[in-house]
Design an enzyme around this catalytic site. Sequence first.
Site, short mmCIF file in Angstrom:
data_model
loop_
_atom_site.label_atom_id
_atom_site.label_comp_id
_atom_site.label_asym_id
_atom_site.label_seq_id
_atom_site.Cartn_x
_atom_site.Cartn_y
_atom_site.Cartn_z
CE1 TYR A 114 -3.94 2.18 0.65
CE2 TYR A 114 -2.63 3.15 2.40
CZ TYR A 114 -3.74 3.18 1.59
OH TYR A 114 -4.67 4.21 1.72
NE ARG B 30 -0.25 7.66 9.55
CZ ARG B 30 -0.92 6.55 9.34
NH1 ARG B 30 -2.21 6.49 9.50
NH2 ARG B 30 -0.28 5.48 8.94
P1 NAD Z 1 -12.81 1.90 0.45
O1 NAD Z 1 -12.17 0.58 0.54
O2 NAD Z 1 -14.15 2.09 1.09
O3 NAD Z 1 -12.94 2.38 -1.06
C1 NAD Z 1 -12.10 1.94 -2.10
C2 NAD Z 1 -12.97 1.61 -3.30
O4 NAD Z 1 -12.12 1.22 -4.39
C3 NAD Z 1 -13.92 0.43 -3.04
O5 NAD Z 1 -15.20 0.74 -3.49
C4 NAD Z 1 -13.29 -0.72 -3.84
O6 NAD Z 1 -14.24 -1.68 -4.24
C5 NAD Z 1 -12.68 0.04 -4.98
N1 NAD Z 1 -11.56 -0.68 -5.64
C6 NAD Z 1 -10.52 -1.30 -5.04
N2 NAD Z 1 -9.70 -1.83 -5.97
C7 NAD Z 1 -10.24 -1.51 -7.18
C8 NAD Z 1 -9.86 -1.77 -8.52
N3 NAD Z 1 -8.75 -2.47 -8.81
N4 NAD Z 1 -10.65 -1.31 -9.52
C9 NAD Z 1 -11.80 -0.62 -9.25
N5 NAD Z 1 -12.20 -0.35 -7.99
C10 NAD Z 1 -11.43 -0.80 -6.97
O7 NAD Z 1 -11.77 2.94 1.06
P2 NAD Z 1 -11.87 4.52 1.29
O8 NAD Z 1 -11.56 4.76 2.71
O9 NAD Z 1 -13.10 5.06 0.71
O10 NAD Z 1 -10.61 5.01 0.45
C11 NAD Z 1 -10.72 5.63 -0.81
C12 NAD Z 1 -9.36 6.12 -1.26
O11 NAD Z 1 -8.85 7.07 -0.34
C13 NAD Z 1 -8.31 5.00 -1.38
O12 NAD Z 1 -7.52 5.23 -2.53
C14 NAD Z 1 -7.49 5.17 -0.14
O13 NAD Z 1 -6.18 4.73 -0.32
C15 NAD Z 1 -7.56 6.67 0.08
N6 NAD Z 1 -7.32 7.00 1.48
C16 NAD Z 1 -8.28 6.76 2.43
C17 NAD Z 1 -8.01 7.05 3.75
C18 NAD Z 1 -9.01 6.81 4.85
O14 NAD Z 1 -8.69 7.02 6.00
N7 NAD Z 1 -10.23 6.43 4.58
C19 NAD Z 1 -6.76 7.59 4.12
C20 NAD Z 1 -5.82 7.80 3.13
C21 NAD Z 1 -6.11 7.53 1.81
N1 UDP Z 2 -6.02 -0.59 15.77
C1 UDP Z 2 -6.41 -1.07 17.01
N2 UDP Z 2 -7.47 -1.91 17.08
C2 UDP Z 2 -8.19 -2.29 15.98
C3 UDP Z 2 -7.80 -1.76 14.71
C4 UDP Z 2 -6.71 -0.94 14.64
O1 UDP Z 2 -5.81 -0.73 18.04
O2 UDP Z 2 -9.15 -3.05 16.14
C5 UDP Z 2 -4.88 0.35 15.70
C6 UDP Z 2 -3.85 0.03 14.64
O3 UDP Z 2 -2.88 -0.87 15.15
C7 UDP Z 2 -3.27 1.41 14.35
C8 UDP Z 2 -4.47 2.35 14.56
O4 UDP Z 2 -5.40 1.61 15.32
O5 UDP Z 2 -2.28 1.74 15.29
C9 UDP Z 2 -5.11 2.79 13.26
O6 UDP Z 2 -5.38 1.64 12.48
P1 UDP Z 2 -6.16 1.67 11.11
O7 UDP Z 2 -6.11 0.30 10.56
O8 UDP Z 2 -7.49 2.30 11.32
O9 UDP Z 2 -5.37 2.68 10.19
P2 UDP Z 2 -3.81 2.92 9.87
O10 UDP Z 2 -2.95 2.04 10.72
O11 UDP Z 2 -3.68 2.61 8.43
O12 UDP Z 2 -3.62 4.36 10.21
#
Ligand code: NAD
Ligand code: UDP
Length: 311
Positions: free
Chosen positions: A144, A276
């Site tokens: 990722y 973070r």
């Molecule tokens: P999510 O998993 O709900 O949404 C991702 C969507 O992409 C899903 O609908 C999934 O089916 C689709 N998808 C995955 N692989 C695909 C492919 N190969 N082709 C077509 N569709 C595909 O996650 P989200 O939280 O909504 O995240 C959306 C975007 O934002 C992602 O790119 C993620 O990396 C980015 N992002 C999210 C967060 C967060 O905290 N939610 C933080 C940083 C970045």
């Molecule tokens: N985490 C946790 N319990 C859970 C899921 C996640 O303590 O059931 C912790 C995880 O280890 C991380 C933080 O929560 O330190 C955020 O995790 P998340 O998977 O939401 O996002 P990311 O690590 O990608 O920021």
Amino acid sequence: MKRILVTGGAGFIGSHLCDRLLKEQNDVICLDNYFTGSKDNIRHLLDNHNFELIRHDITTPYYAEVDEIYNLACPASPVHYQYNPIKTFKTSVYGAVNMLGLARRTKAKILQASTSEVYGDPAVHPQVEGYWGNVNPIGIRSCYDEGKRAAETLFMDYNRQNNVRVKIIRIFNTYGPRMNPNDGRVVSNFIVQALKGENITIYGDGSQTRSFQYVSDLIEAMIRMMNTPDDFTGPVNIGNPGEFTMLELAAMVIKLTNSSSKIVFCELPGDDPKQRRPDISIAYEKLSGWTPSIKLEEGLKETIAYFDHIL
Ligand code: NAD
Ligand code: UDP
């Protein structure tokens, strides 16, 4: 009327973005392979004549005449992106190549949903965009983190080499309604566990921190970013600088749900970042004074109400 492509539009963030773009009278094409997204997230849009839903995997090319592209397709939860890490990397990298190629051919503007994960386990705190990060290239999160870093590289190279109009935002942990209850991220896990009266699973000792942004604040920033002048590419951090330990988050969720759940401590996954928090000065300056407006407690209440309803 603009025609706007949203990849990953059936996901958590993508579905809120589709709502907003349609409200502003745009024509929206939503592409998704439903790996982590769901038709339930966009079912309410299916009767809208300005909305088109297409099952498509962005690792293969797609062609349509569009004015703007928001590239969100990629699993975002560690559990899901580690399920098939090779596919995750291909989605980030081949997906970026395919969408940038489309932007080049159609002269569309394209925004990349990058992530705070590009900073890895950060040695600089809070994180500024100029910090190059501390990422393990061979660990379990690398599919990722490195996939998203490579996508940023591609975006900047298409901009320099082919004059594609690109925008990169680095999204920090975002939560809200329509998160998948089985998605494995901390906010959805804690809320679902608290509502069901199950143990709240803290990974490690719970002292690690995250900064949680409510989804509506992110959507506002995404729209503003797309509308910045062409010479502004970012990257820009988009997040809420309020910083909480996982123990603090668990306590807040237990209080707000009035739950009898107990906290249990589980093994910390590999390469889990210890801290973070975004520095959002660039977002404030370039996105017309954008700053998040929803406090964690307020956003959690909305999210708890959503999960309470769907469970
Ligand atoms: P999510 O998993 O709900 O949404 C991702 C969507 O992409 C899903 O609908 C999934 O089916 C689709 N998808 C995955 N692989 C695909 C492919 N190969 N082709 C077509 N569709 C595909 O996650 P989200 O939280 O909504 O995240 C959306 C975007 O934002 C992602 O790119 C993620 O990396 C980015 N992002 C999210 C967060 C967060 O905290 N939610 C933080 C940083 C970045
Ligand atoms: N985490 C946790 N319990 C859970 C899921 C996640 O303590 O059931 C912790 C995880 O280890 C991380 C933080 O929560 O330190 C955020 O995790 P998340 O998977 O939401 O996002 P990311 O690590 O990608 O920021």
